[in-house]
Design an enzyme around this catalytic site. Structure first.
Site, mmCIF file in Angstrom:
data_model
loop_
_atom_site.group_PDB
_atom_site.id
_atom_site.type_symbol
_atom_site.label_atom_id
_atom_site.label_comp_id
_atom_site.label_asym_id
_atom_site.label_seq_id
_atom_site.Cartn_x
_atom_site.Cartn_y
_atom_site.Cartn_z
ATOM 1 N N GLN A 96 0.820 -1.207 0.000
ATOM 2 C CA GLN A 96 0.000 0.000 0.000
ATOM 3 C C GLN A 96 0.852 1.254 0.000
ATOM 4 O O GLN A 96 2.065 1.219 0.215
ATOM 5 C CB GLN A 96 -0.914 -0.006 1.222
ATOM 6 C CG GLN A 96 -0.194 -0.112 2.552
ATOM 7 C CD GLN A 96 -1.157 -0.404 3.691
ATOM 8 O OE1 GLN A 96 -1.532 0.498 4.439
ATOM 9 N NE2 GLN A 96 -1.547 -1.668 3.843
ATOM 10 N N HIS A 248 4.772 0.026 0.938
ATOM 11 C CA HIS A 248 5.138 -0.743 2.119
ATOM 12 C C HIS A 248 4.105 -1.817 2.414
ATOM 13 O O HIS A 248 2.974 -1.776 1.915
ATOM 14 C CB HIS A 248 5.300 0.175 3.340
ATOM 15 C CG HIS A 248 4.042 0.887 3.750
ATOM 16 N ND1 HIS A 248 3.519 1.948 3.046
ATOM 17 C CD2 HIS A 248 3.192 0.687 4.792
ATOM 18 C CE1 HIS A 248 2.403 2.372 3.634
ATOM 19 N NE2 HIS A 248 2.178 1.608 4.699
ATOM 20 N N ARG A 267 -3.921 0.498 -2.654
ATOM 21 C CA ARG A 267 -3.259 -0.808 -2.593
ATOM 22 C C ARG A 267 -2.633 -1.230 -3.914
ATOM 23 O O ARG A 267 -3.078 -0.828 -4.977
ATOM 24 C CB ARG A 267 -4.261 -1.866 -2.116
ATOM 25 C CG ARG A 267 -4.752 -1.597 -0.706
ATOM 26 C CD ARG A 267 -5.871 -2.531 -0.276
ATOM 27 N NE ARG A 267 -6.226 -2.294 1.122
ATOM 28 C CZ ARG A 267 -7.081 -1.354 1.519
ATOM 29 N NH1 ARG A 267 -7.685 -0.595 0.622
ATOM 30 N NH2 ARG A 267 -7.326 -1.179 2.806
#
Length: 377
Positions: A96, A248, A267
């Site tokens: 995301q 991350h 996402r």
């Protein structure tokens, strides 16, 4: 000061026991992924006082200067600027990215509310820089890794799809790599080779971590995006900071997370939820870079963790510490804690938390284990 009751989140990636054990409640067998202490509009904690329970968001909205101070109310409005969470991770969170403050404001205004259930990518007009501190060892993906290392892993896979992905790296970032991976280059053969080779790779290698994510999300092309991110292994007490634009994903372990008071997420895989690739690329920094660590200061029973974020800082207390006035949330992470101000005192058992408003003045925290104090810098 007031005791706080957290909001629990039952996301499928959560563990069944870790957060119940922390809070001293009976596990139900269902996953408990997150516990929230804060005042986000979608899930505010409840304050317990002589007037009965009430949402913390409502308390702050009705008494902003009391809760935040005059300067804090002028800076943040009638809104707590930070949100504190505990995460318990059984399988990876989605890859995301979070928007900048300006991107969040523009995106939120652009999306029309009240349109009969239309989907929205921006849930609020705020950004979401965040920091996680490991309660147990954690594996985290954060930022884009060295592209020569990504190419080497793709060459090891040796498939036509991997060769297509390697060719997209010639421009020096992941801007072409991500859409290629999610649009078909991460085909069945390539994912099968990732699973095969990653299972035999060293545990902390990118190949092994990406293969482990693939086991949790069979057939998910996001595993190839995971392969292109830095693997960060956090021991207990270690921390990593994720600013806007940084790709991350938390892979495993239990962590204490503090962030700006927002829930904006876009996402890029390892999820059954919606993926918006054009928006993801608009928000993401796809160039290689090392993960960011918070500034760590202190000693004698306290550690102060600060970042570039203006909304939050975190103090970990293992003996005693004095915290200056401002809005504060104290959580007894391990063992109990005694919290005292000029207005009174509370005893927190492990897993209990309290909100301490600015108007209560300086705060003294004495911990028999580890207490976390969420605050503004």
């Amino acid at each position: 000061m007031h005791f706080l009751t957290p909001v629990l989140r039952d996301y499928a990636w959560g563990t069944t026991r870790d957060i119940p054990d922390l809070l001293g409640i009976r596990p139900t067998g269902a996953p408990v992924a997150e516990a929230w202490w804060g005042a986000h509009a979608s899930a505010p904690s409840r304050v317990h006082s002589h007037d009965g329970p009430a949402p913390l968001s409502s308390i702050v909205a009705h008494q902003p200067e009391h809760c935040l101070g005059v300067d804090g109310a002028a800076r943040w409005g009638a809104r707590l600027p930070f949100l504190l969470k505990v995460l318990a991770i059984d399988k990876p969170l989605s890859i995301q990215v979070h928007p900048t403050l300006e991107q969040a404001r523009v995106g939120f205004e652009r999306e029309q509310r009240g349109t009969g259930g239309a989907k929205h990518q921006f849930l609020d007009p705020f950004h979401k820089p965040e920091m996680v501190v490991a309660i147990t060892p954690m594996t985290v993906l954060a930022g884009v890794r060295d592209l020569d290392l990504v190419r080497a892993d793709l060459d090891t896979l040796g498939t036509e799809g991997a060769a297509v992905l390697a060719a997209t790296l010639e421009r020096g970032d992941l801007h072409d790599y991500i859409p290629a991976a999610l649009a078909g280059a991460a085909d069945e053969r390539t994912l099968a080779r990732l699973a095969e080779i990653g299972d035999g790779a060293p545990a902390s290698s990118s190949l092994a971590v990406a293969a482990a994510a693939l086991r949790s999300f069979p057939g998910d092309a996001g595993a190839m995006v995971a392969l292109a991110l830095n693997v960060v292994e956090l021991e207990q007490g270690d921390a990593v900071f994720t600013d806007a634009g940084v790709l991350h994903s938390y892979q495993s372990g239990m962590g204490l997370e503090i962030m700006a008071n927002s829930d904006n997420v876009v996402r890029a895989g390892l999820t059954p939820k919606e993926i918006d690739v054009p928006l993801l690329l608009e928000l993401s920094d796809t160039t290689p870079g090392l993960p960011s660590r918070p500034v760590r200061e202190g000693g004698d029973g306290r550690v102060d963790l600060t970042t570039s974020a203006e909304e939050f800082a975190l103090t970990l207390v293992s003996a005693s510490a004095t915290i200056p006035a401002g809005p504060r949330i104290v959580l007894a992470v391990r063992g109990g804690a005694q919290v005292t101000t000029g207005a009174g005192s509370l005893t927190l058992a492990q897993g209990q938390a309290a909100f301490v408003p600015h108007a209560d003045g300086d705060l003294e925290v004495v911990s028999s284990g580890v207490a976390a104090v969420a605050r503004v810098p």
